[in-house]
Design an enzyme around this catalytic site. Sequence first.
Site, PDB file in Angstrom:
ATOM      1  N   CYS A   1      38.662  38.453  36.386  1.00  0.00           N
ATOM      2  CA  CYS A   1      37.816  37.899  37.450  1.00  0.00           C
ATOM      3  C   CYS A   1      38.544  38.196  38.768  1.00  0.00           C
ATOM      4  CB  CYS A   1      37.535  36.411  37.223  1.00  0.00           C
ATOM      5  SG  CYS A   1      38.969  35.327  37.167  1.00  0.00           S
TER       6      CYS A   1
HETATM    7  C1  RB5 Z   1      34.262  34.774  41.991  1.00  0.00           C
HETATM    8  O1  RB5 Z   1      34.037  34.964  43.339  1.00  0.00           O
HETATM    9  C2  RB5 Z   1      35.672  34.245  41.745  1.00  0.00           C
HETATM   10  O2  RB5 Z   1      35.713  32.885  42.031  1.00  0.00           O
HETATM   11  C3  RB5 Z   1      36.048  34.505  40.327  1.00  0.00           C
HETATM   12  O3  RB5 Z   1      36.011  35.856  40.087  1.00  0.00           O
HETATM   13  C4  RB5 Z   1      37.430  34.083  39.855  1.00  0.00           C
HETATM   14  O4  RB5 Z   1      38.431  34.535  40.705  1.00  0.00           O
HETATM   15  C5  RB5 Z   1      37.603  32.703  39.435  1.00  0.00           C
HETATM   16  O5  RB5 Z   1      38.678  32.283  38.992  1.00  0.00           O
END
Ligand code: RB5
Length: 152
Positions: free
Chosen positions: A68
């Site tokens: 993420c």
């Molecule tokens: C998405 O914008 C972001 O919050 C997600 O990818 C991640 O970093 C969450 O932990």
Amino acid sequence: MKLKKIYMGADHAGFELKEKLKKYFDKNRISYEDLGTNSEESVDYPDYALAVAQKVSKNKNAKGILICGTGTGMAIAANKVKGIRAVAAYDKYSAEMSRRDNDANVLGLRGRFFPFEKIKKIVDIWLETPFSQKARHKRRINKIKRFENHGS
Ligand code: RB5
């Protein structure tokens, strides 16, 4: 123990890195299964974290790679699945030790503002490093498992 399978997942912030990593795995003949997402359209990271974590929890030779923006949301969500020991690693040392000492079975990676050269090193060492099998580390992991199973 032989690594049978790598399950991969990402949200929109990790999509680009997931695609790069897949090419790297293809080049190095490392097999994986991609559980999405398949574009940069905004999605919710827990959906992918939980899908990958459930696959890994059913196959003790499998590992998961979740991407993420930071890798942290993925690790938080994946750790809710029984049997999962997920970490978000930003350097080789923490990646290596998460395998050697903690027998981590899911790796969270940072998709934003992070060089691919570093990602490759983190992934390589994480996939190559075995759990140490040392009694003290087994004992500590067993305490986590006991809590997970019996709440004490
Ligand atoms: C998405 O914008 C972001 O919050 C997600 O990818 C991640 O970093 C969450 O932990």
